[in-house]
Write a protein that holds these residues in place. Structure first.
Motif, PDB file in Angstrom:
ATOM      1  N   TYR A 148       0.620  -1.353  -0.139  1.00 46.47           N
ATOM      2  CA  TYR A 148      -0.145   0.526  -0.056  1.00 46.47           C
ATOM      3  C   TYR A 148       1.115   1.555   0.035  1.00 46.47           C
ATOM      4  O   TYR A 148       0.862   2.275  -0.876  1.00 46.47           O
ATOM      5  N   TYR A 149       2.142   1.191   0.885  1.00 43.16           N
ATOM      6  CA  TYR A 149       2.258   2.435   1.470  1.00 43.16           C
ATOM      7  C   TYR A 149       4.139   2.503   1.936  1.00 43.16           C
ATOM      8  O   TYR A 149       4.176   1.355   3.280  1.00 43.16           O
ATOM      9  N   ILE A 150       5.384   3.083   1.598  1.00 42.83           N
ATOM     10  CA  ILE A 150       6.057   2.605   2.451  1.00 42.83           C
ATOM     11  C   ILE A 150       6.336   3.383   3.564  1.00 42.83           C
ATOM     12  O   ILE A 150       6.701   4.918   2.555  1.00 42.83           O
ATOM     13  N   GLU A 151       7.104   3.838   4.353  1.00 43.08           N
ATOM     14  CA  GLU A 151       7.133   4.861   5.337  1.00 43.08           C
ATOM     15  C   GLU A 151       8.645   4.348   5.941  1.00 43.08           C
ATOM     16  O   GLU A 151       8.944   3.830   6.197  1.00 43.08           O
ATOM     17  N   PRO A 183       4.111   1.709 -10.447  1.00 43.06           N
ATOM     18  CA  PRO A 183       2.984   2.579 -10.034  1.00 43.06           C
ATOM     19  C   PRO A 183       3.218   3.469  -8.564  1.00 43.06           C
ATOM     20  O   PRO A 183       2.551   3.146  -8.150  1.00 43.06           O
ATOM     21  N   PHE A 184       4.676   3.903  -8.091  1.00 45.83           N
ATOM     22  CA  PHE A 184       4.547   4.576  -7.227  1.00 45.83           C
ATOM     23  C   PHE A 184       4.748   5.735  -6.509  1.00 45.83           C
ATOM     24  O   PHE A 184       5.576   5.804  -8.191  1.00 45.83           O
ATOM     25  N   PHE A 185       4.490   6.673  -6.182  1.00 46.61           N
ATOM     26  CA  PHE A 185       4.998   7.731  -5.991  1.00 46.61           C
ATOM     27  C   PHE A 185       5.396   8.419  -4.899  1.00 46.61           C
ATOM     28  O   PHE A 185       4.902   8.429  -3.969  1.00 46.61           O
ATOM     29  N   ARG A 186       6.462   9.411  -3.959  1.00 46.36           N
ATOM     30  CA  ARG A 186       7.240   9.431  -3.596  1.00 46.36           C
ATOM     31  C   ARG A 186       6.340  11.078  -3.018  1.00 46.36           C
ATOM     32  O   ARG A 186       6.057  12.347  -3.891  1.00 46.36           O
ATOM     33  N   ILE A 187       5.031  11.110  -2.431  1.00 46.10           N
ATOM     34  CA  ILE A 187       3.915  12.697  -2.441  1.00 46.10           C
ATOM     35  C   ILE A 187       5.101  12.556  -0.803  1.00 46.10           C
ATOM     36  O   ILE A 187       4.331  14.072  -0.709  1.00 46.10           O
ATOM     37  N   HIS A 188       5.589  12.782  -0.336  1.00 40.93           N
ATOM     38  CA  HIS A 188       6.460  13.272   0.543  1.00 40.93           C
ATOM     39  C   HIS A 188       7.654  12.873   1.075  1.00 40.93           C
ATOM     40  O   HIS A 188       8.323  11.300  -0.115  1.00 40.93           O
ATOM     41  N   ARG A 189       9.310  13.234   1.409  1.00 41.85           N
ATOM     42  CA  ARG A 189      10.129  12.799   1.792  1.00 41.85           C
ATOM     43  C   ARG A 189      10.497  11.742   3.335  1.00 41.85           C
ATOM     44  O   ARG A 189      11.293  10.297   2.615  1.00 41.85           O
ATOM     45  N   GLY A 190       8.900  11.064   3.638  1.00 45.00           N
ATOM     46  CA  GLY A 190       8.683  10.462   4.227  1.00 45.00           C
ATOM     47  C   GLY A 190       7.592   9.094   3.941  1.00 45.00           C
ATOM     48  O   GLY A 190       7.798   8.094   4.381  1.00 45.00           O
ATOM     49  N   LEU A 192       6.050   7.621   0.279  1.00 49.37           N
ATOM     50  CA  LEU A 192       6.100   6.770  -0.954  1.00 49.37           C
ATOM     51  C   LEU A 192       4.827   5.448  -1.084  1.00 49.37           C
ATOM     52  O   LEU A 192       4.463   4.268  -0.368  1.00 49.37           O
ATOM     53  N   VAL A 193       4.297   6.144  -2.248  1.00 51.35           N
ATOM     54  CA  VAL A 193       2.990   5.488  -2.122  1.00 51.35           C
ATOM     55  C   VAL A 193       2.781   4.430  -3.385  1.00 51.35           C
ATOM     56  O   VAL A 193       3.042   5.168  -4.358  1.00 51.35           O
ATOM     57  N   ASN A 194       1.542   3.073  -3.450  1.00 49.36           N
ATOM     58  CA  ASN A 194       1.417   2.960  -4.568  1.00 49.36           C
ATOM     59  C   ASN A 194       0.423   3.357  -4.694  1.00 49.36           C
ATOM     60  O   ASN A 194      -0.569   3.162  -4.667  1.00 49.36           O
TER      61      ASN A 194
END
Length: 233
Positions: A148-151, A183-190, A192-194
């Protein structure tokens, strides 16, 4: 590209397997990345779930193929294992480590290509791409679409997946690079979302599986553009 490991201590058979792989590659127009090892112990020491298929000799010095397969299964349950042996009774034990099949020595190209096609069919049937990540017990492979996402939490990475939370280590920029074709996007420095799991974008963040994650101001517009592209696919 399929990543294949050949674990065989006898040079005559190792060369034969390499020749067969080259022939198979030309006949079937598949791209293979092949690496060779001469002992199970040597292979295990360098193993980090990086292969799709393992062609493993059963009888080898230091660590035999069956013992090596047992160690592999502790950290990688997905890789396809095919045993190479001159004694069928050894190969039968392979079912305990979920081996796909075995090839008897002396090896014929027909038998070899038949088993390799079977292995590729199993991989195709899974229709999934995997990401190998380091965990406390070694390495594990995660279906990329299940993330789902990576923090990023300092030196820790928390991967939120369909099967729960997985703690790993490393830099988020490295895992972002590894997932560059997905299809992953870095929405914030901390974070990374799918994009496939983004449900909505609100004033303060992106909603991923019910959780609202912060979006950097500079990344909001590129995120919206990436989502439009994703939704139009």
């Amino acid at each position: 590209m399929l990543r294949i490991a050949v674990v065989e201590d006898e040079s005559i058979y190792q060369e034969q397997l390499l020749d067969y792989l080259q022939k198979f590659q030309k006949e079937n127009q598949v791209s293979l990345d092949v690496e060779t090892f001469t002992d199970g112990d040597q292979f295990i020491n360098k193993y980090d779930a990086q292969f799709d298929i393992i062609l493993m000799d059963v009888q080898m010095p230091l660590m035999d193929g069956m013992s090596a397969a047992e160690e592999i299964r502790k950290i990688d349950t997905k890789v396809v294992i095919i045993f190479i042996t001159n004694m069928a009774q050894y190969a039968i034990k392979g079912y305990a480590v979920d081996a796909l099949d075995y090839v008897l020595k002396p090896i014929t190209y027909f038998a070899f290509s038949e088993r390799l096609n079977k292995a590729i069919h199993r991989l195709d049937k899974k229709e999934a791409k995997y990401l190998a990540v380091k965990v406390k017990s070694g390495y594990t492979r995660i279906v990329v679409s299940d993330i789902y996402y990576i923090e990023s939490q300092g030196h820790k990475l928390m991967l939120m997946t369909k099967d729960g939370e997985i703690e790993s280590s490393g830099a988020i920029k490295d895992i972002e690079k590894e997932l560059n074709d997905d299809p992953f996007f870095r929405i914030h420095r901390g974070y990374l979302v799918n994009l496939a799991h983004v449900e909505a974008v609100k004033d303060q963040g992106a909603v991923v599986k019910g959780e609202e994650l912060p979006i950097s101001r500079a990344r909001r517009k590129p995120l919206m553009e990436a989502l439009v592209d994703q939704w139009n696919m």
